[in-house]
Design a protein around this motif. Structure first.
Motif, PDB file in Angstrom:
ATOM      1  N   GLN A  30       0.555  -1.328  -0.002  1.00 45.91           N
ATOM      2  CA  GLN A  30       0.053  -0.016  -0.071  1.00 45.91           C
ATOM      3  C   GLN A  30       0.906   1.154  -0.076  1.00 45.91           C
ATOM      4  O   GLN A  30       0.578   2.291   0.720  1.00 45.91           O
ATOM      5  N   PRO A  32       1.881   4.742  -1.524  1.00 42.51           N
ATOM      6  CA  PRO A  32       1.515   5.546  -2.797  1.00 42.51           C
ATOM      7  C   PRO A  32       2.282   5.446  -4.033  1.00 42.51           C
ATOM      8  O   PRO A  32       3.276   5.631  -4.041  1.00 42.51           O
ATOM      9  N   ARG A  33       1.386   5.647  -5.186  1.00 38.83           N
ATOM     10  CA  ARG A  33       2.263   5.682  -6.250  1.00 38.83           C
ATOM     11  C   ARG A  33       2.896   7.046  -6.686  1.00 38.83           C
ATOM     12  O   ARG A  33       3.616   6.851  -7.677  1.00 38.83           O
ATOM     13  N   GLN A  34       2.646   8.057  -6.062  1.00 36.73           N
ATOM     14  CA  GLN A  34       3.311   9.425  -6.196  1.00 36.73           C
ATOM     15  C   GLN A  34       3.313  10.135  -4.959  1.00 36.73           C
ATOM     16  O   GLN A  34       2.584   9.494  -3.829  1.00 36.73           O
ATOM     17  N   HIS A  66       1.115   6.688   3.682  1.00 39.27           N
ATOM     18  CA  HIS A  66      -0.017   5.929   3.655  1.00 39.27           C
ATOM     19  C   HIS A  66      -1.451   6.768   4.094  1.00 39.27           C
ATOM     20  O   HIS A  66      -2.323   6.815   3.494  1.00 39.27           O
ATOM     21  N   HIS A 237      -5.920   8.976  -6.473  1.00 42.83           N
ATOM     22  CA  HIS A 237      -4.784   9.668  -6.841  1.00 42.83           C
ATOM     23  C   HIS A 237      -3.413   8.645  -6.594  1.00 42.83           C
ATOM     24  O   HIS A 237      -2.429   9.104  -7.207  1.00 42.83           O
ATOM     25  N   TYR A 238      -3.506   7.978  -5.468  1.00 43.92           N
ATOM     26  CA  TYR A 238      -2.499   7.309  -5.077  1.00 43.92           C
ATOM     27  C   TYR A 238      -2.412   5.676  -5.019  1.00 43.92           C
ATOM     28  O   TYR A 238      -1.279   5.260  -4.903  1.00 43.92           O
ATOM     29  N   PHE A 239      -3.750   5.271  -5.092  1.00 47.08           N
ATOM     30  CA  PHE A 239      -3.737   3.746  -5.076  1.00 47.08           C
ATOM     31  C   PHE A 239      -4.636   3.475  -6.229  1.00 47.08           C
ATOM     32  O   PHE A 239      -5.376   4.169  -6.753  1.00 47.08           O
ATOM     33  N   SER A 240      -4.642   2.135  -6.764  1.00 43.56           N
ATOM     34  CA  SER A 240      -5.391   1.518  -7.734  1.00 43.56           C
ATOM     35  C   SER A 240      -6.711   1.207  -6.867  1.00 43.56           C
ATOM     36  O   SER A 240      -6.664   0.971  -5.926  1.00 43.56           O
ATOM     37  N   GLU A 243      -6.153  -1.854  -4.848  1.00 45.60           N
ATOM     38  CA  GLU A 243      -5.419  -1.696  -3.634  1.00 45.60           C
ATOM     39  C   GLU A 243      -6.613  -1.270  -2.596  1.00 45.60           C
ATOM     40  O   GLU A 243      -6.542  -1.515  -1.639  1.00 45.60           O
TER      41      GLU A 243
END
Length: 330
Positions: A30, A32-34, A66, A237-240, A243
């Motif tokens: 988990q 964040p992707r950015q 997170h 904005h941060y997780f799929s 997720e």
């Protein structure tokens, strides 16, 4: 698994989810992707709030990142409250020239407390406790140990002796100036009366207590509507989607078991604090400030002003308002 002799901790969601929190704190799941930063920078007029924001996000640990990616508007709010607390403290120090103190309750790796201590330039010393030992790795990597301390353990394990020693209190320990509960109580069940009674005993007579709570709604459809707003307009904005769905199944049902209604929280808080204010709302999350000293809380509220909340996440109007205070003549 973390274990403790306190049965409330052993049976708590915090203990049952210990392995999951450890993975979060180590950045294994988990993530964040950015980077999590404000998306409304141009709307923030107070340059000090922006400076505090930049300080806060520069050294966040994985679990705190997170958390910021999961709670809409909380990054802006922590920055706003941090600046206000620093200003409030500097005003207080004109009559009481000492180091003020803050205890963050179950507050991850102390990202928020570390930022406050650094921004206040030593006017505020902070203690962060966390039941997850992995959080201390990131605390140790970034903390100024002259200003910040860390206790590895649940808030249920924290004693007055631990707080006094961590904050280097000289002489008789009169309590901390500020408490900040970082959405922790919901992981220990619904008994807010017991939680509030316990932590309120650590506060000085003129201190301020902050409580960040995720609350249930009287209507379940309204609760789920706000959850969709949170997931679709912030967390996405941060997780799929996968997720977000995975976390709901793995964790959020446990959290919900410990959540209570707004009215129940206010009722419990009013038993231990003569003044209770709402100061922020972001979907199902709420922030309160409480005190037993009218002058202290009034001065803070005047300095605070209105919250900075990104559009679409606030469901309370007005936001800043008094919820409980002594009856006239009392």
């Amino acid at each position: 698994m973390i274990t403790d002799s306190n049965p409330d901790f052993v049976d708590s969601a915090m203990n049952q989810l210990a392995d999951y929190f450890d993975d979060l704190a180590r950045g294994k799941v988990q993530v964040p992707r950015q980077p999590v930063t404000t998306r409304i920078r141009e709307q923030i007029q107070d340059q000090e709030v922006l400076a505090y924001h930049d300080l806060l996000v520069a050294q966040t640990g994985p679990l705190f990142a997170h958390f910021l990616a999961s709670v809409p508007g909380i990054l802006e709010e922590l920055s706003h409250v941090g600046v206000t607390l620093a200003r409030y403290t500097h005003e207080r120090r004109k009559q009481d020239d000492r180091a003020f103190t803050l205890w963050e309750i179950d507050a991850f790796d102390g990202s928020s407390g570390r930022a406050l201590a650094k921004y206040a330039k030593g006017a505020i010393r902070t203690l962060t406790n966390s039941p997850n030992k992995a959080n201390q790795i990131h605390f140790d990597a970034h903390a100024d140990k002259e200003l910040c301390a860390f206790h590895s353990g649940s808030f249920l394990q924290v004693s007055r002796e631990i707080v006094a020693q961590a904050l280097d209190s000289q002489g008789l320990f009169r309590g901390v100036d500020y408490l900040y509960e970082m959405a922790a109580f919901q992981f220990y069940g619904r008994n807010r009366d017991e939680h509030l009674r316990g932590v309120s005993s650590f506060l000085r007579e003129d201190g301020l207590a902050f409580f960040l709570e995720k609350l249930n709604q009287p209507e379940i459809d309204e609760y789920h509507r706000r959850e969709r707003v949170k997931d679709e307009q912030h967390k996405s904005h941060y997780f799929s989607e996968e997720e977000i769905a995975w976390k709901k199944n793995a964790m959020l049902s446990q959290m919900k078991n410990g959540q209570i209604l707004f009215s129940d929280f206010v009722e419990a808080a009013s038993r231990y604090f003569s003044h209770v204010y709402l100061i922020w709302n972001g979907t199902n999350f709420y922030e309160f400030v409480a005190s037993n000293n009218e002058r202290s809380i009034t001065q803070f509220i005047e300095l605070l002003g209105q919250p900075i909340i990104p559009n679409g996440f606030c469901f309370e109007h007005p936001v800043v308002r008094v919820l409980s205070q002594p009856a006239a003549g009392c």
